[in-house]
Design an enzyme around this catalytic site. Structure first.
Site, PDB file in Angstrom:
ATOM      1  N   ARG A   1       0.841  -1.205   0.000  1.00 39.90           N
ATOM      2  CA  ARG A   1       0.000   0.000   0.000  1.00 39.90           C
ATOM      3  C   ARG A   1       0.876   1.256   0.000  1.00 39.90           C
ATOM      4  NH1 ARG A   1       1.036   2.213   4.704  1.00 39.90           N
ATOM      5  NH2 ARG A   1       1.359   0.891   6.537  1.00 39.90           N
ATOM      6  N   GLY A   2       0.252   2.383  -0.290  1.00 40.53           N
ATOM      7  CA  GLY A   2       0.940   3.660  -0.155  1.00 40.53           C
ATOM      8  C   GLY A   2       1.127   4.012   1.307  1.00 40.53           C
TER       9      GLY A   2
ATOM     10  N   GLN B   1       3.490   5.309   4.858  1.00 35.88           N
ATOM     11  CA  GLN B   1       4.607   4.868   5.682  1.00 35.88           C
ATOM     12  C   GLN B   1       4.127   3.838   6.694  1.00 35.88           C
ATOM     13  OE1 GLN B   1       7.921   5.971   5.613  1.00 35.88           O
ATOM     14  NE2 GLN B   1       7.667   7.360   3.883  1.00 35.88           N
TER      15      GLN B   1
ATOM     16  N   TYR C   1       0.305   1.337  12.792  1.00 34.46           N
ATOM     17  CA  TYR C   1       0.061   0.268  13.762  1.00 34.46           C
ATOM     18  C   TYR C   1      -1.384  -0.174  13.664  1.00 34.46           C
ATOM     19  CZ  TYR C   1      -0.944  -1.998  18.213  1.00 34.46           C
ATOM     20  OH  TYR C   1      -1.365  -2.899  19.154  1.00 34.46           O
TER      21      TYR C   1
ATOM     22  N   SER D   1      -6.190   6.520   9.614  1.00 33.41           N
ATOM     23  CA  SER D   1      -5.145   6.469   8.598  1.00 33.41           C
ATOM     24  C   SER D   1      -5.700   5.830   7.331  1.00 33.41           C
ATOM     25  CB  SER D   1      -3.962   5.641   9.107  1.00 33.41           C
ATOM     26  OG  SER D   1      -3.471   6.172  10.319  1.00 33.41           O
TER      27      SER D   1
ATOM     28  N   CYS E   1       2.844   7.096  10.268  1.00 32.61           N
ATOM     29  CA  CYS E   1       2.714   7.600   8.899  1.00 32.61           C
ATOM     30  C   CYS E   1       3.921   8.445   8.482  1.00 32.61           C
ATOM     31  CB  CYS E   1       1.422   8.379   8.734  1.00 32.61           C
ATOM     32  SG  CYS E   1      -0.004   7.461   9.340  1.00 32.61           S
TER      33      CYS E   1
END
Length: 207
Positions: free
Chosen positions: A69-70, A72, A75, A136, A167
């Site tokens: 996935r895109g 960073q 959790y 997120s 992120c």
């Protein structure tokens, strides 16, 4: 409008769920119904395709899984509502940006139903309450079809977020719904409201 299947999967391990999501996306054709999976994961960090190792500060005993996935690192843990959107965007006539906007609006609408005022940020995908991140987003599109999706902090142990730069943002404050409302929140109830909000924003009939 094509059919939408919504699956409430409960608490499921990350890796087999990821593999099932990849399999559905790889094998689907023009007639395959769209699906949304609503679920929770045991504690896991997931590192997006652009993820940088320095954002994993101290993962400790929590596993780290690299995904396509895109975004960073983030959790997932019990008490966080995860929504995976396996949608044929070409069939729906939707671009990726429009899907992201629909997801953000769905989360804003859901939170408004709890009298929580939230908003997206143009430069940082996700949904925020007073500058703190409550949800997120991370997507992947393959052959015109989306997978991965969103994660909403409902009523969870927030400590593991301190082990990462969420992120990719150092010092980013995270918040959850249970801290913002007076009454206890049920993740099943939140999931039902999220389903309704997603159906509305994406143009599917209400269940």
């Amino acid at each position: 409008m094509s059919e939408l299947i919504v699956r409430a999967l409960g608490l499921v391990d990350y890796q087999p769920t990821l593999e099932a999501m990849r399999k559905l996306t790889a094998e689907r054709d023009a007639d395959t119904p769209d699906e949304i999976w609503l679920l929770q994961h045991p504690a896991v960090f997931t590192q997006g395709q652009a993820g940088k190792a320095e954002h994993l500060l101290a993962p400790g005993d929590i596993p780290v899984i690299q995904v396509e996935r895109g975004g960073q690192v983030t959790y997932h843990g019990p008490g966080q509502l995860v929504g995976y959107l396996m949608l044929d965007l070409r069939r729906m006539g939707l671009g990726v940006r429009e899907l992201v906007t629909a997801m953000e609006r769905s989360l804003v609408d859901l939170l408004a139903s709890y009298d929580v005022e939230a908003a997206p940020k143009p430069d940082a995908p996700g949904v925020y309450v007073n500058g703190a991140k409550i949800a997120s987003l991370g997507l992947r599109v393959r052959r015109g079809c989306s997978f991965h999706g969103l994660a909403l902090n409902v009523d969870m142990d927030m400590q593991p977020f301190q082990r990462i730069n969420p992120c990719g943002y150092s010092g980013l404050q995270m918040v959850q719904l249970s801290e913002l409302v007076a009454q206890p929140v049920s993740i099943e109830e939140v999931a039902q409201r999220l389903e309704q909000a997603l159906r509305k924003q994406l143009g599917f009939p209400q269940a």
